[in-house]
Design an enzyme around this catalytic site. Structure first.
Site, PDB file in Angstrom:
ATOM      1  N   CYS A 118       0.838  -1.196   0.000  1.00 25.77           N
ATOM      2  CA  CYS A 118       0.000   0.000   0.000  1.00 25.77           C
ATOM      3  C   CYS A 118       0.876   1.250   0.000  1.00 25.77           C
ATOM      4  CB  CYS A 118      -0.976  -0.048   1.179  1.00 25.77           C
ATOM      5  SG  CYS A 118      -2.331   1.123   1.015  1.00 25.77           S
TER       6      CYS A 118
ATOM      7  N   GLU B  46      -0.851  -8.737   4.805  1.00 21.22           N
ATOM      8  CA  GLU B  46      -0.764  -8.883   6.272  1.00 21.22           C
ATOM      9  C   GLU B  46      -2.136  -8.823   6.919  1.00 21.22           C
ATOM     10  OE1 GLU B  46      -0.352  -6.126   4.708  1.00 21.22           O
ATOM     11  OE2 GLU B  46      -1.193  -4.485   5.892  1.00 21.22           O
TER      12      GLU B  46
ATOM     13  N   HIS C 262      -3.437  -5.738   0.838  1.00 17.90           N
ATOM     14  CA  HIS C 262      -2.740  -5.964   2.111  1.00 17.90           C
ATOM     15  C   HIS C 262      -2.650  -7.455   2.450  1.00 17.90           C
ATOM     16  CE1 HIS C 262      -2.598  -1.774   3.749  1.00 17.90           C
ATOM     17  NE2 HIS C 262      -3.580  -1.603   2.876  1.00 17.90           N
TER      18      HIS C 262
END
Lengths: 273, 990
Positions: free
Chosen positions: A103, A234, A232
């Site tokens: 990002c 994560e 994302h």
């Protein structure tokens, strides 16, 4: 020796804790290092194998996403030395180590010239991430297809991915059609937004949430060791992260995003330790 | 100047073009934008070029020019920039970027200012451009604009350079003394002219204080005259403001109920109902008390795990949002962030909640002066909270938007923040703090400017013609984030002993409150860092400039504290120290400017006396015919603003940063169903979760605020329980937004409004006790009226009830979408003839009389049993019944899961002889719609034995809602797609 990862934090990063957690779950030791620590010279990139540039809003993205952040890394001097953090970063890359930007971290890499870095030029910006076609921030899970022929070390063995995008400036735009052609020819367009039904790259909203050219969601450099993506990973390391975990009992315990970090750790074990 | 290259899509310009068409009906051919950086600093030409080509532009998509205009090919150019002194975040970042580039700091007074040029193309004249600028592009309170038609534009030189530097003028810095030995009229004139919002009674108490010979003798020792200084009067006005002192909740109320003949005296609503409820519950809970810190701190604190505690605070920011929706809402969210952060020794921020009350964005009536159109308020508030929450890295996990025409007079903007803190910090309880004598007063974060002066007193009044523009300000999430990053490290190193935020009332409030620990302080106002010179000492004292915390630093840690701050690019300044002098003591350049006894300041305010008289409103049940077309009725309800999908807003908030959001605001098969509440897993090494929910139902206030309150509490709890929140580990927060309840010439119906407030508080006490939910924090905003000329708009009395609590294991959380064909559908709870204040009646233009009544004992038993079923994994989906009743809950459950539902109304547990439409649209409280796997039927029904638990149908594979009437006929068949489209339509494009 252990795989050592770091996440740079400060001045507007937001995702350092969950990125660190993903690294840890994948088997790395991970430090969250405030950029002030790097600039004070108390922490050095050289002591790590895997650099994570996390999501957030560096300096509020006030001059355009990650612009002011890139400027800081490039020009601010590390105390007691002649070098900048960007100089340390060039050394880090030359040492064959890994960098992943998610990002805002991806925006930072692109704007510093770290990606796509055609011909190994890691200093010249040749693409950008700009305002979503929709004109505002959006949080939405997206289907992604992986280029199986990409040199990217992070996505080895992966085919389809499902992660959230959470950005206002995620539209990938190459500087020219030549740059795009080179990215595609060299299989650097690792991830593309795709139609969930067919898996084909798509320009159709909302599957392509921001109007990215050629539906590109993530790219790597030619070594495959530098990788950036808007979605994302994560944010999906456990099944309860999945937006439909309460209705899909078949989802595995481990989320899809973790494999990207596992691949990084394995690459480091095999090549850098 | 940086503008997009030809052929690059200008998403910002296109959005503006779309909005101008929607807001103002002006259809332009194109809108393009150019960013302008005006650099007012000593730099070489090469340095300016390096900045322009470096950090200020994106070379892939932008062209850039220096000292030469970029705009071309337009019909009218509008440049919008900030007025002098308004926070310019982009300008601040641009300045930092140049400093990194040159390696040299800017000199004092040097700065970068930013503006945006909008290039409008199409059939448009200057008058229309003026409407666009004033009505949409800019807010005249904080921004200025220049309009130039292409014919008058100098293509060589562009617009003249404008530097919005604060002009400090020639006026001297001086402390004024105010003569209070004057007539009552003149006293009131002083209060009004100074925006002090002090009443005559209060002014007279201050007058008497100044006249007291003993006081005068003390003042002489400090070099002060008999007259109070402007600093002292401002300090008193701030401390005694309704906003800070909550005078209405502390008032003595004489209450009369004309229906029962009851007459009673209430000495403080806050103490009699709110504090008492919590005290009694804590005593009752004994060892199982979950409360750690209630009412006394910036936020409430409850137990979570052995090692962690939870913090929650909800604030309102209504008045600033009415004047500048973007800045007001942004400041609201970053402000409540500071509240939760600054609780105990400091807490890490976990989630935000946002609840807005607006008039319809499609409002078509003429607007009274100074009111912004509801659509503009909607847009601005949503964007403000978006920037505040997203940039701060805090997920917005729960919220709602409530619509009522009366909110045109004052929008309500509730912002909440949850946080987590260690139970023990450096060997001491994390939720406790204590400033000690000798501790240094250190201000951390942003600098002080004229922004936000009189915010505390301004929000203690109705919105009127003289409402000050300085009360409006713009938040800066990044400066705040840097400050939080720094403070959490300082906390863990034990470098400070107490912390609080600078919100309303600025330093006067934060230092004044903290010094109650020691009994005095000494603060040097001239040491405070300023944004620009020229502030008067009293302005420094009460400025509400954002992003500041006040910290008590033990002298032995001062050096380490300031050094760490410097390294992390955070400004921290030692302003003085906490003392035991008994005095509120400020100095400016060594001279005393305030010398106020602490006890006079904090306890001197007289108790307000308010009459309250309850006569129920004249409302009646309408006589309604059977609806002709149930599908049309249901689609109408689904498409009403209060019920419809808020997805377009929800997606603009990051609801999953920090990777803990386990039940997200949107759920179901294509991630677009409406979740009842949120579940967050804050600790990666534990599956313990936090559930957060809220209830709000202002329309019931038109019948009785007692039941409005009971329903808000019940709604919050049933939403909370629906996702898996533990009903025996939950705490509540009350946020009252009222219209002025003090009878006066301006408010002739004050007695009724005060009675509404009393009844609401009584319900709060009764139901918190009955449900076993302690109150841990809250806030009141009591002047939500608009009055200019003859026009008065009062909002409906509105209580937001927020809850926070624990989910033992997030893997047992439940979402609202129907899961598997063959599952059974249960309705828990009895349905009654309770459509008073319902969405169904409202759509038909009725209020009704039969407001839903909450039976807490049966509800509590039900919620506990739902928890037990969830713990055993027996519940496949669970959805609360609220606006629109059973029909809406069925439709949402069906289309969120893309499953059909076959429902038989004959099986609904109803009290009395209800018609089909009453069964479908009644809003009886405490009901939940649950689906259960067929194989779990026996276990589920056994758990609910003896309770209202009716199996009313089955989940099917055919995606349609089929309902059989009481008479056994097919009442309606509606395709999911059709229902969902109706539900999604209204706000889809906003």
């Amino acid at each position: 020796m252990n795989v050592k990862a770091l996440v740079i934090a400060g001045n507007g990063t937001n995702c350092e804790r969950e990125v660190s957690e993903a690294c840890r779950l994948a088997g790395a030791e991970c430090d969250i290092v405030h950029v002030a620590e790097l600039l004070a010279g108390r922490a050095r990139l050289d002591d790590y194998h895997f650099l994570n540039l996390a999501g957030g809003f560096l300096d509020g993205d006030d001059l355009g996403s990650a612009k002011a952040g890139a400027n800081r890394l490039r020009h601010a001097r590390v105390a007691g030395s002649d070098e900048t953090v960007a100089d340390q970063l060039q050394r880090f890359i030359a040492a064959g180590k890994l960098v992943m930007g998610v990002c805002n971290g991806f925006q930072l890499m692109v704007k510093m010239g770290l990606l796509p870095a055609l011909g190994g030029d890691h200093l010249t910006q040749s693409a950008t991430l700009t305002f979503n076609d929709g004109g505002h921030f959006e949080d939405r899970w997206c289907e992604l297809s992986v280029d199986p022929d990409s040199p990217c070390v992070f996505t080895r063995g992966l085919d389809r991915l499902y992660f959230p995008v959470r950005h206002g400036e995620g539209k990938f735009v190459p500087a020219s059609s030549e740059v795009l052609a080179a990215i595609e020819a060299r299989h650097l367009a690792v991830l593309r937004y795709c139609d969930p039904a067919t898996g084909a790259p798509t320009m159709e909203y909302p599957f392509n949430p921001n109007g990215s050219v050629a539906a590109i969601a993530g790219i790597c450099d030619e070594t495959g060791r530098l990788f950036g993506l808007m979605p994302h990973p994560e944010a999906y390391v456990h099944r309860t992260h999945h937006p439909r975990w309460t209705r899909q009992p078949e989802l595995p315990e481990e989320g899809m995003g973790l494999q990207l970090y596992r691949n990084a750790v394995e690459f480091i074990r095999n090549n850098l330790l | 100047m940086a503008g997009l290259k030809d052929g690059v899509r200008d998403a910002r310009g296109e959005r503006v073009r779309r909005e101008i068409r929607e807001h103002l009906g002006i259809d332009l051919a194109s809108v393009r934008t150019v960013d302008v950086y005006t650099v007012d600093a000593q730099l070489s030409e090469a340095e300016v070029r390096a900045a322009a080509l470096g950090p200020f532009c994106d070379p892939v998509v932008q062209d850039v020019s220096v000292d030469r205009p970029l705009p071309r090919d337009f019909d009218i150019l509008v440049e919008v920039g900030y007025r002098p002194g308004v926070t310019d975040n982009v300008g601040r970042t641009a300045k930092e970027a140049i400093q990194y580039l040159t390696g040299r700091p800017f000199a004092a007074g040097e700065a970068v200012y930013t503006s945006v040029q909008y290039l409008l193309k199409g059939r448009i004249d200057v008058a229309a451009a003026e409407r666009i600028a004033a009505g949409f592009l800019a807010n005249g309170l904080i921004q200025r604009w220049t309009i130039v038609p292409s014919g008058e534009y100098d293509a060589e030189r562009g617009l003249p350079v404008f530097v919005p530097k604060v002009d400090v003028g020639a006026h001297a810095i001086a402390v004024q003394e105010i003569d209070l030995d004057v007539s009552d009229d003149e006293l009131m004139q002083i209060s009004k002219a100074g925006m002090l919002a002090l009443t005559l009674e209060e002014m007279k108490i201050i007058q008497a204080h100044a006249a007291d010979p003993a006081v005068q003798a003390e003042r002489r020792k400090m070099g002060l005259g008999a007259r109070l200084t402007d600093c002292e009067l401002e300090a008193l006005a701030q401390t005694w403001s309704e906003h800070c002192k909550h005078k209405i909740f502390a008032a003595h109320i004489a209450y009369e109920d004309t229906t029962t003949g009851e007459k009673s005296e209430i000495n403080s609503l806050f103490k009699s109902y709110i504090v008492r409820a919590t005290r009694e519950l804590r005593e009752r809970a004994g060892e199982n008390d979950i409360c750690l810190s209630v009412f006394k701190d910036n936020a409430g604190v409850i137990r979570f795990t052995d090692d962690w505690s939870l913090v929650f605070k909800v604030e309102t920011h209504n008045s600033p949002s009415a004047l500048d929706p973007y800045g007001g809402a942004l400041t609201g969210i970053v402000g409540v962030n500071r509240d939760s952060f600054g609780t105990g020794k400091g807490a890490r921020l976990l989630f935000n909640t946002d609840i807005f009350c607006f008039a319809s964005p499609f409002y078509e009536k003429p607007l009274p002066p100074r009111l912004l159109h509801p659509r503009r308020i909607f847009e601005g508030v949503v964007e403000g909270v978006e920037h505040g929450g997203n940039k701060s890295g805090i997920p917005t996990v729960n919220g709602s938007i409530v619509f009522d025409e009366r909110f045109a007079g004052k929008p309500l903007v509730y912002c909440g923040t949850g946080a987590i803190m260690p139970t023990v910090v450096n060997g001491q309880p994390g939720h406790e703090k204590q400033a000690n004598v000798g501790d240094r007063i250190v201000m951390v974060g942003g600098r002080i400017g004229k922004d936000g002066i009189h915010g505390a007193t301004f929000s203690s009044e109705e919105l009127h013609e003289g409402s000050p523009v300085t009360a409006v300000q713009i938040g800066d999430p990044i400066t705040q984030k840097r400050m939080f990053d720094f403070l959490i490290i300082a906390r863990d190193r034990g470098l400070y002993s107490s912390i609080t935020d600078n919100g309303a009332g600025g330093l006067s409030s934060s230092v004044g409150e903290m010094s109650q620990d020691t009994g005095g302080f000494e603060m040097h106002l001239d040491r405070a860092p300023l944004k620009y010179p020229g502030l008067q000492p009293w302005e420094i004292l009460i400025s509400e400039a954002q992003e500041r915390m006040t910290v008590a630093v033990p002298p032995q840690h001062l050096e380490a504290f300031l050094k760490l701050a410097g390294e992390m690019d955070v400004e921290a300044t030692d302003l003085g120290c906490f003392t035991a002098s008994g005095y509120y003591h400020c100095l400016y350049q060594g001279k005393t400017v305030t010398w106020l006894p602490m006890d006079f300041l904090h306890d001197g305010v007289p108790q307000l006396r308010i009459p309250a008289r309850w006569t129920p409103p004249a409302v009646a049940e309408p006589q309604l015919p059977e609806p002709q077309d149930y599908v049309a009725e249901l689609k109408g309800l689904l498409g009403s603003l209060n019920v419809c999908s808020k997805e377009s807003v929800v997606r603009r908030y990051d609801h999953e940063v920090q990777a803990g959001t386990v039940v997200k605001p949107l759920t179901g098969v294509v991630n677009d169903g409406p979740s009842d509440a949120a579940v967050v897993r804050p600790l990666p090494d534990s599956f313990a979760g936090v559930a957060v929910a809220h209830g709000i139902c202002p329309r019931y206030s038109d019948i009785d605020t007692y039941h409005m309150t009971a329903n808000a509490i019940d709604e919050a709890l049933r939403n909370y329980v629906a996702v898996g929140g533990d009903i025996d580990h939950v705490a509540g927060l009350d946020n009252f937004c009222w219209c002025d309840p003090v009878k006066s010439d301006k408010t002739p119906d004050g007695e009724y409004k005060a009675a509404q407030l009393v009844r609401s508080n009584r319900a709060l006490y009764d139901y918190c006790l009955a449900f076993g939910v302690p109150l841990i924090s809250g806030k009141d905003s009591m002047k939500n009226d608009y009055q200019i000329g003859d026009t008065k708009i009062s909002i409906p009395p509105t209580l937001l009830f927020s809850v926070i609590g624990k989910v033992e294991d997030v893997r047992r959380a439940v979402t609202m979408d129907a899961k598997t064909p063959g599952d059974l559908v249960y309705l828990l709870g009895t349905t009654r003839d309770e459509l008073g204040g319902s969405e169904y009646y409202a759509r038909l233009g009725h209020t009704g009389r039969n407001v839903p009544q909450v039976d807490a004992s049966s509800a509590l038993r039900r919620y506990r049993t739902v928890n037990a079923a969830q713990a055993r994994g027996l519940i496949a989906s669970c959805h609360d019944l609220s606006d629109g009743g059973l029909a809406v809950a069925l439709a949402e459950t069906a289309f969120a899961g893309d499953r059909g539902l076959d429902i038989d109304l004959r099986r609904v547990d109803a009290e009395g002889d209800l018609a089909d439409w009453q069964l479908l649209f009644s809003e009886s409280a405490s009901r939940l719609l649950v689906t259960v796997r067929n194989g779990d039927r026996a276990a589920f029904e056994e758990l609910f034995a003896g309770q209202s638990c009716a199996c009313i149908g089955r989940v099917t594979a055919v995606p349609e809602l089929r309902i059989v009437s009481r008479a056994g006929d097919m009442l309606m068949v509606a395709a999911n797609d059709e229902l969902k489209a109706a539900w999604q339509a209204p706000l889809k494009e906003l």
